[in-house]
Design a protein around this motif. Structure first.
Motif, short mmCIF file in Angstrom:
data_model
loop_
_atom_site.label_atom_id
_atom_site.label_comp_id
_atom_site.label_asym_id
_atom_site.label_seq_id
_atom_site.Cartn_x
_atom_site.Cartn_y
_atom_site.Cartn_z
N PRO A 33 1.40 -1.04 0.07
CA PRO A 33 0.22 0.02 -0.39
C PRO A 33 0.96 1.45 -0.05
CG PRO A 33 -0.03 -0.79 2.22
CD PRO A 33 0.90 -1.97 1.23
N SER A 34 0.77 2.47 -0.12
CA SER A 34 1.05 3.61 -0.04
C SER A 34 1.78 3.97 1.29
CB SER A 34 -0.08 4.36 -1.15
OG SER A 34 0.40 4.35 -2.62
N PHE A 35 2.11 5.20 1.62
CA PHE A 35 2.79 5.66 2.44
C PHE A 35 2.44 7.04 2.36
CE2 PHE A 35 4.60 1.43 2.28
CZ PHE A 35 4.42 0.68 4.01
N VAL A 36 2.52 7.89 3.24
CA VAL A 36 1.93 9.17 3.28
C VAL A 36 2.63 9.57 4.42
CG1 VAL A 36 0.49 11.02 4.01
CG2 VAL A 36 -0.20 9.29 2.90
N LEU A 37 3.42 10.81 4.04
CA LEU A 37 4.76 11.56 5.33
C LEU A 37 3.93 12.24 5.67
CD1 LEU A 37 7.42 11.72 3.46
CD2 LEU A 37 7.12 9.34 4.80
N ARG A 38 3.66 12.86 6.59
CA ARG A 38 3.38 13.63 7.85
C ARG A 38 4.20 14.80 9.10
NH1 ARG A 38 -2.62 14.38 7.38
NH2 ARG A 38 -2.61 15.23 9.12
N ARG A 39 3.71 15.79 9.04
CA ARG A 39 4.04 16.55 9.90
C ARG A 39 2.79 17.58 10.54
NH1 ARG A 39 6.57 21.70 6.85
NH2 ARG A 39 4.80 22.42 6.54
N SER A 40 2.26 18.39 10.47
CA SER A 40 0.88 18.89 10.70
C SER A 40 -0.03 18.42 10.22
CB SER A 40 1.33 20.21 12.04
OG SER A 40 1.49 20.90 10.16
N ALA A 41 -0.17 18.05 8.29
CA ALA A 41 -0.36 17.91 7.19
C ALA A 41 0.48 17.04 6.53
CB ALA A 41 -1.04 19.15 7.39
N SER A 42 0.19 16.21 5.82
CA SER A 42 0.33 15.71 3.94
C SER A 42 1.16 16.36 3.90
CB SER A 42 -0.56 14.95 3.96
OG SER A 42 -1.10 13.49 5.08
N PHE A 43 2.02 16.14 3.44
CA PHE A 43 3.01 16.39 2.48
C PHE A 43 2.03 16.11 0.61
CE2 PHE A 43 6.16 16.05 5.26
CZ PHE A 43 6.90 17.32 5.24
N ASP A 44 1.70 17.37 -0.22
CA ASP A 44 0.77 17.05 -1.11
C ASP A 44 1.68 17.33 -2.72
OD1 ASP A 44 0.91 19.78 -1.40
OD2 ASP A 44 -1.39 19.97 -1.46
N SER A 45 2.73 17.28 -2.36
CA SER A 45 3.85 17.82 -3.18
C SER A 45 5.21 17.07 -3.49
CB SER A 45 3.11 18.93 -5.01
OG SER A 45 3.29 19.84 -3.84
N VAL A 46 5.54 17.24 -4.08
CA VAL A 46 7.50 16.48 -4.99
C VAL A 46 7.70 17.84 -5.52
CG1 VAL A 46 9.34 15.39 -5.43
CG2 VAL A 46 7.53 14.48 -4.10
N GLY A 47 8.68 19.38 -4.84
CA GLY A 47 8.40 20.30 -5.36
C GLY A 47 9.77 20.29 -6.06
N SER A 48 11.30 19.27 -6.21
CA SER A 48 12.34 19.60 -6.71
C SER A 48 12.73 17.66 -6.71
CB SER A 48 13.35 20.24 -6.73
OG SER A 48 13.59 19.62 -5.05
N VAL A 49 14.03 17.15 -7.69
CA VAL A 49 13.90 16.62 -7.42
C VAL A 49 15.67 16.42 -7.24
CG1 VAL A 49 13.88 13.74 -8.19
CG2 VAL A 49 12.43 14.90 -8.13
N LYS A 50 16.41 15.84 -6.68
CA LYS A 50 18.01 16.13 -7.63
C LYS A 50 19.04 14.66 -7.06
CE LYS A 50 22.34 18.78 -6.15
NZ LYS A 50 22.60 20.20 -4.94
N ILE A 51 19.52 13.96 -8.17
CA ILE A 51 19.91 12.62 -7.67
C ILE A 51 21.71 13.19 -6.70
CG2 ILE A 51 21.45 10.92 -8.73
CD1 ILE A 51 18.24 10.66 -8.75
N LEU A 52 21.81 12.93 -5.53
CA LEU A 52 22.98 12.92 -5.30
C LEU A 52 23.45 12.36 -5.15
CD1 LEU A 52 21.72 13.93 -1.32
CD2 LEU A 52 22.45 16.03 -3.41
N ARG A 53 23.81 10.69 -5.73
CA ARG A 53 24.87 10.03 -5.99
C ARG A 53 24.19 8.97 -6.69
NH1 ARG A 53 28.53 6.35 -1.39
NH2 ARG A 53 29.40 4.69 -3.76
N ASN A 54 24.85 8.51 -7.38
CA ASN A 54 24.42 6.97 -8.59
C ASN A 54 25.47 6.69 -9.31
OD1 ASN A 54 22.41 5.96 -9.64
ND2 ASN A 54 22.29 6.58 -11.88
N ASP A 55 25.51 5.32 -8.03
CA ASP A 55 26.91 4.41 -8.78
C ASP A 55 26.51 3.30 -8.45
OD1 ASP A 55 27.20 3.52 -6.29
OD2 ASP A 55 28.66 5.15 -5.76
#
Length: 167
Positions: A33-55
Motif C-alpha cells: 500500500p502507499s505511505f504518506v509522510l506527515r508533519r502537522s499535515a500531509s505533504f501533497d507534492s514533490v517540488g524538486s528532485v536531485k540525484i546526490l549519488r548514482n553508482d
C-alpha cells in the motif's frame, strides 16, 4: 513521479508525495500500500528532485516536499537504496520553522506488530509479503492503523527506513 530501484526492490514517490514500495518476487513486481509522510499535515507534492549519488552500489535522491499550498521552502527527504537491499534508508529534514512531530502512515488501515525500532505489517498480503517501518527516534506506534509518529518535534532531521520482505 520518482522511481528508485535495484534488481529486487523499488520505491516509487508520486507527484503527490505518496510512497509505494515494490518487491520482485516469483518473476513479477508486487507492491505495498502507499505511505504518506506527515508533519502537522500531509505533504501533497514533490517540488524538486536531485540525484546526490548514482553508482552501482547505491543511489541517493533528494526530494523537496511541499505541504498543502506551499510553493517554496520545501522540507527535504533523502532516500538511499543500496544494491541488493530490500530496505530504503531515508532522512527527513524540516526547513525553517516547519518543525513538528513527523509520521509515516500506511494509506490503508493496516494492522501492525511492534518490532524493535519500529512496526511491521501483521498479516502478509495475498502474495506473501509484509512491509515495515523503522526509525531511530522515540515514537508512538498506532498498531491498529499502521503508522509511526515521533514523540518529540523534529527540529533537525529524522532517519527512518521503509522495506518489504517475503514470508
Amino acid at each position: 513521479a520518482v522511481r528508485i530501484q535495484n534488481a529486487n526492490f523499488r520505491l516509487d514517490v508520486s507527484s503527490a508525495a505518496a510512497i509505494t514500495l515494490g518487491i520482485y518476487h516469483d518473476g513479477a513486481w508486487e507492491s505495498s500500500p502507499s505511505f504518506v509522510l506527515r508533519r502537522s499535515a500531509s505533504f501533497d507534492s514533490v517540488g524538486s528532485v536531485k540525484i546526490l549519488r548514482n553508482d552501482p552500489s547505491v543511489v541517493v535522491a533528494r526530494l523537496g516536499l511541499l505541504a498543502s499550498g506551499a510553493t517554496s521552502n520545501p522540507c527535504t527527504l533523502d532516500i538511499a537504496l543500496h544494491r541488493g537491499h530490500q530496505t530504503a534508508c531515508c532522512v527527513y529534514t524540516p526547513s525553517g520553522s516547519t518543525t513538528g512531530t513527523f509520521s509515516i502512515r500506511a494509506s490503508a488501515v493496516t494492522a501492525c506488530t511492534a518490532v524493535t525500532g519500529g512496526i511491521e505489517q501483521t498479516t502478509a498480503d495475498a502474495a506473501g509479503n509484509k512491509w515495515f517501518i523503522l526509525s531511530t527516534s522515540a515514537a508512538t506506534d498506532d498498531l491498529i492503523n499502521g503508522y509511526r509518529t515521533t514523540t518529540a518535534a523534529v527540529t533537525e532531521r529524522e532517519a527512518f527506513a521503509l522495506g518489504m520482505f517475503s514470508t
